[in-house]
Design an enzyme around this catalytic site. Structure first.
Site, PDB file in Angstrom:
ATOM      1  N   GLY A  97      -8.984   6.689   4.168  1.00  0.00           N
ATOM      2  CA  GLY A  97      -8.354   6.178   4.967  1.00  0.00           C
ATOM      3  C   GLY A  97      -6.987   5.589   4.058  1.00  0.00           C
ATOM      4  O   GLY A  97      -6.768   5.752   2.765  1.00  0.00           O
ATOM      5  N   ASN A  98      -5.987   4.807   4.493  1.00  0.00           N
ATOM      6  CA  ASN A  98      -4.924   4.098   4.056  1.00  0.00           C
ATOM      7  C   ASN A  98      -4.697   2.813   4.645  1.00  0.00           C
ATOM      8  O   ASN A  98      -5.405   2.345   5.607  1.00  0.00           O
ATOM      9  CB  ASN A  98      -3.764   4.837   3.859  1.00  0.00           C
ATOM     10  CG  ASN A  98      -3.262   5.381   5.398  1.00  0.00           C
ATOM     11  OD1 ASN A  98      -2.823   4.237   6.065  1.00  0.00           O
ATOM     12  ND2 ASN A  98      -3.376   6.325   5.746  1.00  0.00           N
ATOM     13  N   ARG A  99      -3.922   2.022   3.878  1.00  0.00           N
ATOM     14  CA  ARG A  99      -3.690   0.546   4.466  1.00  0.00           C
ATOM     15  C   ARG A  99      -2.931   0.510   5.634  1.00  0.00           C
ATOM     16  O   ARG A  99      -2.552  -0.812   6.139  1.00  0.00           O
ATOM     17  CB  ARG A  99      -3.333  -0.151   3.339  1.00  0.00           C
ATOM     18  CG  ARG A  99      -4.129  -0.334   2.333  1.00  0.00           C
ATOM     19  CD  ARG A  99      -3.499  -1.203   0.899  1.00  0.00           C
ATOM     20  NE  ARG A  99      -4.109  -1.193  -0.273  1.00  0.00           N
ATOM     21  CZ  ARG A  99      -5.162  -1.712  -0.509  1.00  0.00           C
ATOM     22  NH1 ARG A  99      -5.608  -2.481   0.615  1.00  0.00           N
ATOM     23  NH2 ARG A  99      -5.694  -1.771  -1.508  1.00  0.00           N
ATOM     24  N   SER A 100      -2.428   1.466   6.352  1.00  0.00           N
ATOM     25  CA  SER A 100      -1.324   1.212   7.340  1.00  0.00           C
ATOM     26  C   SER A 100      -2.341   0.637   8.479  1.00  0.00           C
ATOM     27  O   SER A 100      -3.371   0.984   9.012  1.00  0.00           O
ATOM     28  CB  SER A 100      -0.669   2.766   7.926  1.00  0.00           C
ATOM     29  OG  SER A 100      -0.188   2.530   9.114  1.00  0.00           O
TER      30      SER A 100
END
Ligand code: CTP
Length: 428
Positions: A207-210
């Protein structure tokens, strides 16, 4: 967001009057000077002392206040916005017909400020043709209506007519205070939000930090300005039930959902952080530690923005984001051509308080035709306002509003109103 703005908060006599307390508090928190005006009916549901304690000045209830003569003109002329929450059936009727029997209705008559009404009543009342007609007439006069929602009503009934949630009323008030009244009415705005999750096995993902905060702020802003909004999101952040929300998880699901809804979109804002790569295979069972470190084979996802850019219909404005950690302007400008977007919103996510997870952002807006604007560190809602302003600017400058404009003009002429009776802004 409301620093220096004077807001008259009218409260009328319905059970939802207690919710106006929350609206009052939120408006004050945003920096507004709030002057509460209660009708006699409101006082049967909620105490004056509550508003006295929370608002910026004493609650007013009477046209005949000895301390402050002609209070309705002072309130009406000084207001930047008049918001009535809840607005009862009687208030709608009085305001429509110009009756001014108490301080609140007299204030409504004595103001040139934008008016926001949040009606709340039982379903049977809300559906009455007389009430619907009042609502329509007021809407046509430029009054901002924050429509009621379905849910639990007084007496335990379930139905349509419950006061809109505080957030929607505050959003509409903020938009009105900044002069953005219905400027997106008639437009379909599609927004994507959040970071995608690409599964590795049943319990893990890449995933990512958004967090989706910027995308949700864009959807709320568009809704408050009258747009029909579709939000395609991976985030749990809730918005109004009047907003079409499609929940997705992976880049593939987001791709599919965008294609299902983009057809008639006038403005598309790809604020989501979509994975560029996903695991080539998802393990059917949880990967076990004793099997050692897994070898990750990745494959590319579809670049949704680039695909939309390659097949963009003539009337659509396409906006992409570029989350960068270096060479912001150069990278954002390069993405304009690479993705076929009209605007790219670039942010330096390595800067303090900017981007993922924060309530604030700082961006540059670059456009295919040399459009270039910098928005310093601000609340994400203010960034949303500037992004949608820029999209509207592209739309009008490039004549992409024209087909709809002509359509509306034809309809106006057919009704016999005459082409010159409504301004171009109102028609749109
Ligand atoms: N985007 C998309 N589909 C993808 C990846 C990105 O639609 N599979 C969109 C994002 O929503 C965003 C924009 O493209 O609006 C920018 O994405 P970004 O990852 O910054 O662009 P890339 O072309 O992948 O460039 P980089 O090399 O910086 O990763």
């Amino acid at each position: 967001m409301l620093e220096g703005k004077r807001i008259v908060l009218g409260v009328t006599g319905g059970i939802a009057a207690y919710k106006a307390v929350d609206v009052c508090r939120r408006l004050v928190d945003l920096g507004a000077h709030v002057a509460p005006v209660l009708t006699r009916g409101a006082e049967r549901f909620i105490g004056v002392a509550t508003f006295d304690a929370l608002a910026s000045e004493r609650t007013q209830r009477s046209l005949w206040d000895e301390e402050s003569p002609i209070p309705h003109t002072r309130l009406g002329q000084g207001a930047d916005v008049v918001v009535v929450c809840p607005a009862t059936a009687r208030l709608l009727s009085d305001y429509r017909t110009g009756r001014s029997g108490d301080l609140l209705t007299a204030t409504l008559m004595a103001t040139r400020a934008p008016v926001v009404l949040a009606p709340a009543m039982h379903t049977e009342m809300w559906e009455q043709p007389a009430i619907q007609e009042n609502v329509q007439v007021l809407r046509n006069r430029g009054v901002v209506m924050v429509d009621p929602e379905p849910g639990r009503l007084a007496g335990g009934d379930i139905g349509f007519g419950r006061l809109a949630r505080t957030e929607s009323i505050v959003d509409a008030t903020v938009a009105a205070a900044h002069g953005r009244i219905g400027d997106l009415a008639g437009l379909h705005v599609l927004v994507t939000a959040g970071g995608t999750r690409e599964p590795l096995d049943p319990v893990r993902f890449l995933g990512n930090r958004s967090t989706g905060k910027q995308g949700v702020a864009l959807a709320r802003e568009a809704l408050a300005r009258g747009a029909r909004v579709t939000l395609i999101t991976t985030s749990d952040l809730t918005v109004s039930p009047t907003l079409r929300t499609v929940r997705v998880e992976t880049a593939d699901e987001m791709h599919e959902a965008v294609h299902a809804h983009v057809g008639d979109a006038d403005i598309v804002v790809m604020a989501a952080a979509v994975a560029d790569f996903r695991p080539a295979r998802e393990a059917g069972q949880k990967l076990k530690k004793h099997d050692g470190p897994p070898r990750l084979e990745l494959e590319a996802t579809t670049d949704i923005l680039a695909e939309l850019g390659a097949s963009k219909p003539p009337g659509q404005v396409l906006v992409g984001f570029a989350a960068e950690t270096a060479d912001l302007r150069a990278n954002a400008t390069a993405k304009l051509a690479k993705k076929g977007a009209d605007l790219i919103i670039g942010n330096d996510v390595s800067a303090p308080e900017v981007g993922f997870g924060h309530d604030t952002n700082a961006v540059i807006v670059v456009g295919a035709d040399g459009f270039d604007k910098e928005i310093p560190l601000s609340d994400k809602r203010e960034i949303a306002r500037a992004v949608l302003d820029s999209a509207l600017d592209v739309r009008t400058r490039t004549g992409r509003d024209l087909p709809k404009f002509l359509e509306t003009q034809r309809a106006t002429t057919a009704r016999g109103d005459g082409p010159g009776t409504v301004t171009r802004g109102e028609q749109l």
